[in-house]
Design an enzyme around this catalytic site. Sequence first.
Site, short mmCIF file in Angstrom:
data_model
loop_
_atom_site.label_atom_id
_atom_site.label_comp_id
_atom_site.label_asym_id
_atom_site.label_seq_id
_atom_site.Cartn_x
_atom_site.Cartn_y
_atom_site.Cartn_z
N THR A 1 0.83 -1.21 0.00
CA THR A 1 0.00 0.00 0.00
C THR A 1 0.85 1.25 0.00
O THR A 1 0.45 2.29 -0.52
CB THR A 1 -0.92 -0.02 1.24
OG1 THR A 1 -1.86 -1.07 1.05
CG2 THR A 1 -1.68 1.27 1.43
N SER B 1 1.24 -7.59 -0.81
CA SER B 1 1.92 -8.61 0.01
C SER B 1 1.06 -9.81 0.37
O SER B 1 1.57 -10.80 0.87
CB SER B 1 2.55 -7.98 1.26
OG SER B 1 1.63 -7.82 2.30
N THR C 1 1.51 -4.25 4.35
CA THR C 1 1.31 -4.55 5.77
C THR C 1 0.84 -5.99 6.00
O THR C 1 1.04 -6.54 7.07
CB THR C 1 0.26 -3.60 6.39
OG1 THR C 1 -0.98 -3.77 5.69
CG2 THR C 1 0.70 -2.16 6.34
N ASP C 2 0.18 -6.59 4.97
CA ASP C 2 -0.55 -7.84 5.23
C ASP C 2 0.34 -9.02 5.63
O ASP C 2 -0.06 -9.84 6.45
CB ASP C 2 -1.41 -8.20 4.01
CG ASP C 2 -2.62 -7.27 3.90
OD1 ASP C 2 -2.92 -6.56 4.89
OD2 ASP C 2 -3.27 -7.24 2.84
#
Length: 320
Positions: free
Chosen positions: A14, A61, A94-95
């Site tokens: 992101t 990710s 972030t995932d």
Amino acid sequence: MHKKKIVILGTGGTIAGQSADASDHIAYVAAELGIVTLVEGIAGLASAHELLVEQIAQADSKDMSFAIWTLLAERVNYFSSLDDVAGIVITHGTDTLEETAYFLHALLSPAKPVVLTCAMRPASALTPDGPQNLRDAVTVAGTPGARGVVAVCAGVVHRAADVQKRHTYRLDAFSSGDAAPIAYVEDNRLRLLGNWPAAHEIRARAAIENIATLQSVICWPKVEVVMNYAGAGGGVVHALIAAGVQGLVLAGTGNGTAHNELDAALKVAQAGGIRVVRATRCPDGHVLALAGDVFETSKGLSPVKARIALMLALMLPGFG
Ligand code: SIN
């Protein structure tokens, strides 16, 4: 005096995301902007530090792959071996950030700082969080004495072993759980709270060999996570055994417990030579060993990190 370099490796996420609508924080497309563009967008960054920038991947990710991990490990290992490099920053979605961070930590345990950072809002947002996070990550990577794999988000520095994404939307989405964060970044300075992760010299020396091994491994070991919940049965485990699984991690309830039927299926798997590790679906706390335990515990790792530890142990004899 000659300044040491900070290396910035881009992998997407992101932080590199874009949307036509500046108020859109969820329907944007991740991994659109290149790392050079992200770095150039932060006023003063390139003049304050000597930067070396490289695009490793351009991925959302959730789609993180073993191929990207292998390349990333190889580049991190290479750059951290250079005398004129102070530290490495990795921009990441972030995932699965906590998984990549733990993978690099477990494999390399580097003596220099390797700092993963991210954003919860795309670069096109009215007030994106990525530029400050990237600025903070460069501060950490350039801090004398910093070492090991850490994650920086919303001004908080977390160890790779502890960090977890805990919120779907807020800018401060990560937590170290029971463990305190290592530091806060405040106005381009670090307020240190704890110790940096230990660097394992032997592991670091073996890293090049390990990475060569990883590159030559065509199939990473098949290790899956199974969850316990009300009414859980053994069917998933039996299907995984039939599919040739090599390791299983239980995301158990409470202290890593499983429904009787799931427990029985896991025992069948272990009796058949499949390694089974007992973790918990609770976000905080460690699974504690019990007298008469038949399965090994995850040693405080979350199920997804225990899976990585088990994959590395199966792939690299003598590891972990
Ligand atoms: C991703 O993980 O690549 C997308 C989501 C994010 O970075 O917040």
